[in-house]
Design an enzyme around this catalytic site. Structure first.
Site, PDB file in Angstrom:
ATOM      1  N   TYR A 163       0.985  -1.254   0.038  1.00  0.00           N
ATOM      2  CA  TYR A 163       0.070   0.036   0.009  1.00  0.00           C
ATOM      3  C   TYR A 163       0.861   1.198  -0.008  1.00  0.00           C
ATOM      4  O   TYR A 163       2.132   1.090   0.034  1.00  0.00           O
ATOM      5  CB  TYR A 163      -0.866  -0.103   1.191  1.00  0.00           C
ATOM      6  CG  TYR A 163      -2.131  -1.040   1.102  1.00  0.00           C
ATOM      7  CD1 TYR A 163      -2.935  -1.121  -0.023  1.00  0.00           C
ATOM      8  CD2 TYR A 163      -2.247  -2.102   2.123  1.00  0.00           C
ATOM      9  CE1 TYR A 163      -4.224  -2.113  -0.010  1.00  0.00           C
ATOM     10  CE2 TYR A 163      -3.252  -2.900   2.016  1.00  0.00           C
ATOM     11  CZ  TYR A 163      -4.077  -2.938   0.894  1.00  0.00           C
ATOM     12  OH  TYR A 163      -5.281  -3.796   0.777  1.00  0.00           O
ATOM     13  N   ARG A 300      -0.689 -17.676  10.689  1.00  0.00           N
ATOM     14  CA  ARG A 300      -1.240 -18.936  10.941  1.00  0.00           C
ATOM     15  C   ARG A 300      -0.624 -19.467  12.332  1.00  0.00           C
ATOM     16  O   ARG A 300       0.034 -20.456  12.485  1.00  0.00           O
ATOM     17  CB  ARG A 300      -0.570 -19.901   9.872  1.00  0.00           C
ATOM     18  CG  ARG A 300      -1.026 -19.607   8.407  1.00  0.00           C
ATOM     19  CD  ARG A 300      -1.248 -20.812   7.482  1.00  0.00           C
ATOM     20  NE  ARG A 300      -2.471 -21.488   7.954  1.00  0.00           N
ATOM     21  CZ  ARG A 300      -2.532 -22.882   7.823  1.00  0.00           C
ATOM     22  NH1 ARG A 300      -1.649 -23.441   7.262  1.00  0.00           N
ATOM     23  NH2 ARG A 300      -3.626 -23.192   8.072  1.00  0.00           N
ATOM     24  N   LYS A 433      -2.962 -30.526   4.144  1.00  0.00           N
ATOM     25  CA  LYS A 433      -4.172 -30.210   4.650  1.00  0.00           C
ATOM     26  C   LYS A 433      -4.512 -30.940   5.848  1.00  0.00           C
ATOM     27  O   LYS A 433      -5.912 -31.087   6.196  1.00  0.00           O
ATOM     28  CB  LYS A 433      -5.081 -30.879   3.138  1.00  0.00           C
ATOM     29  CG  LYS A 433      -5.059 -30.175   2.039  1.00  0.00           C
ATOM     30  CD  LYS A 433      -6.028 -30.736   1.142  1.00  0.00           C
ATOM     31  CE  LYS A 433      -7.331 -30.097   1.328  1.00  0.00           C
ATOM     32  NZ  LYS A 433      -8.447 -30.177   0.386  1.00  0.00           N
TER      33      LYS A 433
END
Length: 650
Positions: A163, A300, A433
């Site tokens: 940004y 995470r 996963k």
């Protein structure tokens, strides 16, 4: 942080505000309740999604589909939020932005220098004038003064993700020759003047954090780099990131929120399930070695033991949780009470958060349909408890049984097989996963704790339903793999992706995967990581079309890294013992792919016979279909189906 004491080391990370803001840039009551729920859940610091301080220099649509705009008109609502957050012992910071810069989707964009638009080919950003920079700097001071007066505890500046502030501090985008350019110290002049403006308006006792990426992970514009790859960093590399860290403390920021990536390397900014837990902690650790102000780690960190280990080892001072607190706002309380098994896990899918934001829908969560809709979607006790029979123990059936029981209904769950989980079982097999396995374990735990009767190895029939005489039947019978009608498809070397994942049986060295959706691509990656030579054949001109932006891009990069060949416009039209025959849909040429196994990942077909049978036999009965038996869908749609239907049963 500065003069503000936080009750614990858990931060609710700033996430997008889509769906939480009114057309005038005001946080809505829906938005207030969204943040309040995370404070009730035990987070020590709540940082709101980004807000603009002005909207003239870089004009964009605020409010619906946009973001908050700090004006005297909208600040009282943030003051109300601060009061509510304080009731629960938490503190409130508002994240502020100087603008999107080249990341803006508008045609007319601004940046530090004339650089290419991220979104629109052929469009370049205009370099801001010094007068425009001064206007933005002054607007930060005004905004901070308003927020402090309203009772907000501090602010965070967004110098991250490519940004506008990040563009000023990065040589790739900042080619200026005035005092806002040059060396790294010069490129930080904009950020320093903003901090000075805030200090002048709000005082030294009003904390200011700074969020930035220590490394960009860019191979080139619009091209991410994997950690496993060796490449020349096009953006900011670690060495300069460490220097940036030192300068930010020297300038006077009270805390540093250390991240990585930018729009051009989006799977670092939005780590998908393919990124390991704690994937960005090393950057907070390196920052902490060179500064004394508090350092916040991201990336995470939703596994409690990992988060605690990071703090105990001194690798960071605080843990920021974003999607984890979408999935379960009460993560902090459950950890504190030693109830980690009750934490509903984020599965890293981005379907309920990032994808909904891209689609202009309110932010939410795939596994928690209440997220972002706490004001509307709470579970209320049933006005008249009913006997509910749930057919199918996949994710939709388990969610329906869970919600019905919480609401006070009498529930029985029937499962045809000998295990709960449905397609979650095979979906959780690949090493990347395992969060799906965590979700499945969570459902099993909740069903057990709620004492829901489960009838395994029982096929539900119309006769059983008639004998049970339930008030409501919820059909969640799922789906089966779709088998295309192709000559030779019954060859013994042909196997469905679902079967090979579940059985983990012998697979030959040369594998062709039929179907380039996310299931096919993930199966291909799983096999390639086992050392197989894998080719994916997809009929459409593009693969991964059902994937979310960051997930799809990282998966494609991983497939390339593991040498998986992808053929698009490739229709498999015949299967022999030695090869599969492929037709190129663009020029109709045919080719032969030798194979040891052909893996089918061509989609799913609903198992809806029971639903149709019961509807015709018992027209007076309340009967619902949820999940894949309604139409094959992703985990999010299955959970949302079951949640909203069961929530509404009166």
């Amino acid at each position: 942080i500065g003069s503000v004491e936080i009750k614990n080391r858990i931060v609710f990370a700033p996430l997008a505000t889509e769906g939480l803001v009114a057309s005038d840039g005001t946080l809505t009551q829906r938005g207030v309740e969204y943040y309040a729920e995370r404070a009730r859940g035990g987070a020590g610091l709540i940082i709101t999604g980004v807000a603009k301080v002005e909207n003239e220099v870089e004009h964009e649509i605020v409010g619906h589909g946009g973001r908050m705009l700090i004006t005297p008109h909208i600040v009282p609502r943030l003051g109300e939020l601060a009061e509510i957050v304080h009731y629960y012992g938490a503190k409130l910071f508002v994240q502020l932005t100087a603008g999107d810069g080249r990341n803006s989707p508008e045609q007319s964009i601004v940046s530090a220098s004339e650089v290419p638009s991220f979104w629109i080919d052929g469009v370049k950003a205009r370099a801001l004038t010094e007068e425009e920079i001064k206007k933005i700097v002054e607007a930060f001071g005004v905004a901070a003064g308003l927020l402090k007066a309203a009772g907000v505890d501090g602010v965070e500046l967004n110098g991250h993700e490519g940004y506008l502030l990040d563009e000023f501090q990065t040589a790739l985008w900042n080619k200026r020759t005035d005092r806002y350019g040059g060396d790294l110290r010069g490129r930080l002049t904009f950020a320093r003047e903003i901090l000075e403006s805030i200090r002048a308006a709000a005082g030294n006792d009003f904390p200011v954090m700074y969020k930035y990426g220590l490394k960009h992970y860019m191979k080139a514009l619009r091209k991410s780099g994997l950690k496993e790859e060796r490449f020349q960093e096009a953006g900011r590399d670690i060495e300069e990131g460490i220097e940036l860290t030192k300068l930010l403390e020297e300038i006077g920021f009270d805390a540093l929120d250390v991240d990585a990536g930018c729009y051009d390397s989006n799977y670092w900014v939005h780590p998908p399930m393919y990124q390991p837990h704690g994937c960005l902690v090393e950057f907070a650790e390196q920052a902490k070695k060179v500064v004394t102000v508090p350092v916040v780690a991201v990336g995470r960190l939703d596994i409690p033991d990992l988060a605690e280990e990071i703090l105990k080892e001194g690798r960071a001072d605080m843990i920021a949780l974003g999607r984890a607190l979408l999935a379960d706002p009460y993560w902090p309380k459950k950890v504190k009470e030693g109830k980690e098994e009750d934490i509903r896990p984020c599965i890293g899918c981005h379907e309920g958060c990032l994808m909904r934001i891209i689609l202009g829908k309110p932010i939410s969560c795939a596994v928690n349909p209440q997220a972002g809709g706490e004001l509307y979607y709470r579970l209320e006790p049933a006005s008249r408890p009913k006997k509910i029979l749930v057919v199918g123990g996949g994710v939709a059936g388990m969610e329906a049984a869970r919600v019905a029981c919480i609401r006070g209904h009498q529930v029985i769950l029937y499962e045809k097989g000998n295990e709960l989980g449905g397609h979650l079982r095979e979906a959780s097999v690949p090493d990347f996963k395992k969060d799906i396995a965590r979700l499945l374990e969570w459902y099993k735990t909740q069903i057990s704790k709620l004492n829901i009767p489960v009838k395994m190895n029982t096929e539900v029939t119309a006769s059983l339903v008639k004998n049970e005489r339930p008030d409501v039947v919820i059909i969640a019978t799922g789906s089966v793999p779709l088998i295309p009608e192709i000559p030779g498809i019954d060859n013994s070397k042909v196997v469905c992706a679902t079967d090979i994942l579940l059985n983990n049986g012998e697979i030959g060295e040369e594998v062709v995967v039929m179907g380039g959706g996310m299931i096919g691509l993930e199966t291909a990656l799983w096999l390639a990581k086992k050392g197989k030579k894998v080719t994916v054949a997809e009929m459409l001109p593009e693969v991964g079309m059902d994937g979310v932006w960051s997930n799809k891009e990282m998966l494609l990069d991983l497939l390339a890294f593991h040498n998986v060949e992808i053929k698009v416009n490739a229709e498999i039209c015949r299967v022999t013992d030695d090869y599969v025959e492929v037709t190129d849909k663009k020029d109709s040429t045919k080719s032969e792919l030798p194979y040891d196994n052909l893996i089918l990942a061509c989609g799913l077909s609903p198992v809806d016979e029971l639903y149709r049978d019961l509807e015709s036999r018992f027209p007076e009965m309340e009967i619902y279909a949820v999940g894949d038996c309604k139409s094959p869908r992703k985990i999010m749609q299955a959970i949302w189906d079951a949640y909203h239907i069961t929530r509404s049963i009166r």
